[in-house]
Design an enzyme around this catalytic site. Structure first.
Site, PDB file in Angstrom:
ATOM      1  N   GLY A  95       0.828  -1.196   0.000  1.00 26.51           N
ATOM      2  CA  GLY A  95       0.000   0.000   0.000  1.00 26.51           C
ATOM      3  C   GLY A  95       0.859   1.241   0.000  1.00 26.51           C
ATOM      4  O   GLY A  95       2.080   1.196   0.150  1.00 26.51           O
ATOM      5  N   GLU A  96       0.181   2.375  -0.164  1.00 27.37           N
ATOM      6  CA  GLU A  96       0.885   3.647  -0.241  1.00 27.37           C
ATOM      7  C   GLU A  96       0.017   4.726   0.376  1.00 27.37           C
ATOM      8  O   GLU A  96      -1.200   4.749   0.200  1.00 27.37           O
ATOM      9  CB  GLU A  96       1.189   3.981  -1.699  1.00 27.37           C
ATOM     10  CG  GLU A  96       2.032   5.214  -1.906  1.00 27.37           C
ATOM     11  CD  GLU A  96       2.454   5.390  -3.346  1.00 27.37           C
ATOM     12  OE1 GLU A  96       3.214   6.330  -3.633  1.00 27.37           O
ATOM     13  OE2 GLU A  96       2.016   4.571  -4.195  1.00 27.37           O
ATOM     14  N   PHE A  99       2.644   9.078   3.992  1.00 23.50           N
ATOM     15  CA  PHE A  99       3.943   8.939   4.656  1.00 23.50           C
ATOM     16  C   PHE A  99       4.922   8.100   3.841  1.00 23.50           C
ATOM     17  O   PHE A  99       6.103   8.057   4.151  1.00 23.50           O
ATOM     18  CB  PHE A  99       3.772   8.302   6.036  1.00 23.50           C
ATOM     19  CG  PHE A  99       3.079   9.202   7.020  1.00 23.50           C
ATOM     20  CD1 PHE A  99       2.997  10.572   6.809  1.00 23.50           C
ATOM     21  CD2 PHE A  99       2.494   8.686   8.160  1.00 23.50           C
ATOM     22  CE1 PHE A  99       2.361  11.399   7.707  1.00 23.50           C
ATOM     23  CE2 PHE A  99       1.857   9.505   9.077  1.00 23.50           C
ATOM     24  CZ  PHE A  99       1.787  10.862   8.841  1.00 23.50           C
ATOM     25  N   ARG A 101       5.526   4.317   1.241  1.00 20.74           N
ATOM     26  CA  ARG A 101       5.042   3.027   0.754  1.00 20.74           C
ATOM     27  C   ARG A 101       5.344   1.919   1.759  1.00 20.74           C
ATOM     28  O   ARG A 101       6.338   1.969   2.479  1.00 20.74           O
ATOM     29  CB  ARG A 101       5.703   2.694  -0.582  1.00 20.74           C
ATOM     30  CG  ARG A 101       5.339   3.663  -1.695  1.00 20.74           C
ATOM     31  CD  ARG A 101       6.025   3.295  -2.996  1.00 20.74           C
ATOM     32  NE  ARG A 101       5.580   4.143  -4.098  1.00 20.74           N
ATOM     33  CZ  ARG A 101       5.987   4.025  -5.351  1.00 20.74           C
ATOM     34  NH1 ARG A 101       6.870   3.079  -5.661  1.00 20.74           N
ATOM     35  NH2 ARG A 101       5.522   4.822  -6.286  1.00 20.74           N
ATOM     36  N   LYS A 117       7.895  -0.184   5.987  1.00 19.19           N
ATOM     37  CA  LYS A 117       7.408   1.114   5.545  1.00 19.19           C
ATOM     38  C   LYS A 117       8.600   1.996   5.185  1.00 19.19           C
ATOM     39  O   LYS A 117       9.444   2.288   6.030  1.00 19.19           O
ATOM     40  CB  LYS A 117       6.564   1.791   6.623  1.00 19.19           C
ATOM     41  CG  LYS A 117       6.018   3.150   6.180  1.00 19.19           C
ATOM     42  CD  LYS A 117       4.890   3.649   7.076  1.00 19.19           C
ATOM     43  CE  LYS A 117       5.378   4.168   8.393  1.00 19.19           C
ATOM     44  NZ  LYS A 117       4.290   4.817   9.170  1.00 19.19           N
ATOM     45  N   ASP A 214      -4.341   9.717  15.338  1.00 15.48           N
ATOM     46  CA  ASP A 214      -4.501   9.336  13.939  1.00 15.48           C
ATOM     47  C   ASP A 214      -5.314   8.051  13.817  1.00 15.48           C
ATOM     48  O   ASP A 214      -5.006   7.175  13.014  1.00 15.48           O
ATOM     49  CB  ASP A 214      -3.135   9.157  13.280  1.00 15.48           C
ATOM     50  CG  ASP A 214      -3.205   9.280  11.756  1.00 15.48           C
ATOM     51  OD1 ASP A 214      -4.192   9.848  11.248  1.00 15.48           O
ATOM     52  OD2 ASP A 214      -2.275   8.819  11.081  1.00 15.48           O
TER      53      ASP A 214
END
Length: 404
Positions: A95-96, A99, A101, A117, A214
């Site tokens: 995923g991307e 922040f 990939r 990450k 978050d």
């Protein structure tokens, strides 16, 4: 809104086990125990990770020379992580986001599949957020928080290595399900909601408390059997201590999840996280996104759409995710929506403490819904015994009253 949760008579708040609370010590205490060090706002060497955390999170100092505030995560070279992901090959991409990939990889050194990450050097997460995430996940450990295995800080490269969560994110299952996967049933949704609440409770119970800041569906990762874990702690902030009621900071987070008072004033409290959790719980129940610009004007903001419906219990079934196809317990739906309604109150003081949310959702998760048994219950109408109503108040108290 004052909401009652009927039929929670079996729900008792679990006793907290003594200190598994992580202790994050004030800078003044740590400084008194060791020689003064020159502050640094960036990491330049793998073998020298001492830094003054004032640049990352005011009020604490972390040093790998202290037995109490030590980064336990492993360090990896960029070459190690490039090899683990076949040089960050496209088919390893999970995923991307803003922040950077996230890649799936295999590390021979730990004999483990991992998620890596790679922070975008031009992205939203810089050294400050990188340091905060390494700090938080090194000090905080809970079954509902993702585990940090290690990090890489070679030159200007910043990478984080986490345990691999094979079922992806809650967002994937709610909003972007693949055709070959079954939609989440009611029991699984309540299990995920309860687990996420327990992870947030652990953060809020830390000393000093940690404000996640978050919380959203894309940051709730799912392991085997849909076990949920909170991830991405780069925006986490130490909460107020002593007689302070809030911490002031620039507004960060995701639109649609930010508490209104935080978005307007920059004043951050634990109740800011409660609002975000309420939005996530609404997404779990309704299957709708927090913000969906493809919907009609009055339905684009999930909370704004839900608030009028909260006032009329007869409209609660209209809020259930159509993908559930009516397969949910009506009473459980009412109770879950009542929890969500309390969490998204406009006034922070009216929102419940996370411990009370955990109590309610743990109970709902324990009430396994069986569609066949529910269908058969309509064939026979036994007398309904008196039930206990549990009222969970916004300030955290719960009282039980018998009602006929």
């Amino acid at each position: 809104m004052d909401c009652c949760f009927p039929c929670l008579r079996g729900a008792k708040k679990k006793e907290k086990q003594p200190p598994e609370k992580p202790q994050i010590r004030p800078a003044s205490v740590v400084d008194a125990e060791k020689p003064k060090q020159r502050p640094s706002s960036s990491v330049t060497k793998q073998d020298s990770f001492d830094f003054n955390m004032e640049s990352a999170n005011k009020g604490i100092v972390l040093s790998n020379g202290s037995g109490h505030n030590q980064i336990a995560a492993q360090t990896f070279s960029f070459r190690d992580l490039a090899a683990a992901t076949s040089n960050f090959r496209a088919d390893c991409l999970l995923g991307e986001g803003g922040f950077g990939r996230v890649y799936r990889g295999y590390l021979d050194s730990v004999s483990q599949v991992v998620a890596i990450k790679q922070l975008d050097r031009n992205g939203l997460q810089g050294n400050r957020e990188f340091l905060v995430e390494v700090l938080m996940l090194s000090l905080l450990h809970h079954p509902n928080l993702v585990s940090l295995i290690g990090y890489c800080a070679d030159g200007d490269q910043r990478l984080l290595v986490y345990e691999y969560m094979p079922l992806g994110s809650l967002e994937d299952h709610l909003h972007d399900p693949s055709p070959d996967k079954a939609r989440l049933d009611w029991n699984t949704r309540m299990k995920i909601a309860a687990g996420a609440a327990k992870g947030l409770e652990y953060l809020h119970d830390a000393s000093p408390p940690v404000i996640y800041r978050d919380l959203k569906c894309s940051n709730i990762l799912l392991g085997e059997r849909y076990h949920p874990k909170l991830s991405d702690f780069g925006l986490a902030k130490l909460g107020p201590i002593g007689d302070k009621t809030h911490v002031s900071t620039r507004v960060m987070g995701t639109y649609g999840y930010c508490a209104p008072e935080y978005a307007m004033t920059g004043q951050l409290t634990l109740k800011s996280d409660i609002y975000s959790f309420g939005v996530v719980l609404l997404e779990i129940i309704t299957g709708q996104r927090a913000i969906d610009n493809t919907r009609a004007g009055g339905e684009q903001n999930l909370v704004a759409w839900a608030r009028p419906l909260f006032k009329d219990r007869r409209k609660f079934p209209l809020m259930a995710d159509p993908a559930l196809e009516g397969q949910y317990p009506p009473r459980g739906l009412y109770q879950a929506l009542a929890v969500a309604a309390m969490c998204v109150q406009e006034q922070p003081s009216m929102r419940p403490l996370i411990g009370d949310v955990v109590t309610a959702l743990t109970y709902l998760a324990s009430q396994t819904y069986d569609p066949e048994a529910h269908a058969n219950s309509h064939l026979v109408a036994p007398g309904t015994p008196p039930r206990t109503r549990t009222r969970i108040r916004s300030h955290g108290a719960a009282d039980q009253r018998g009602s006929g």
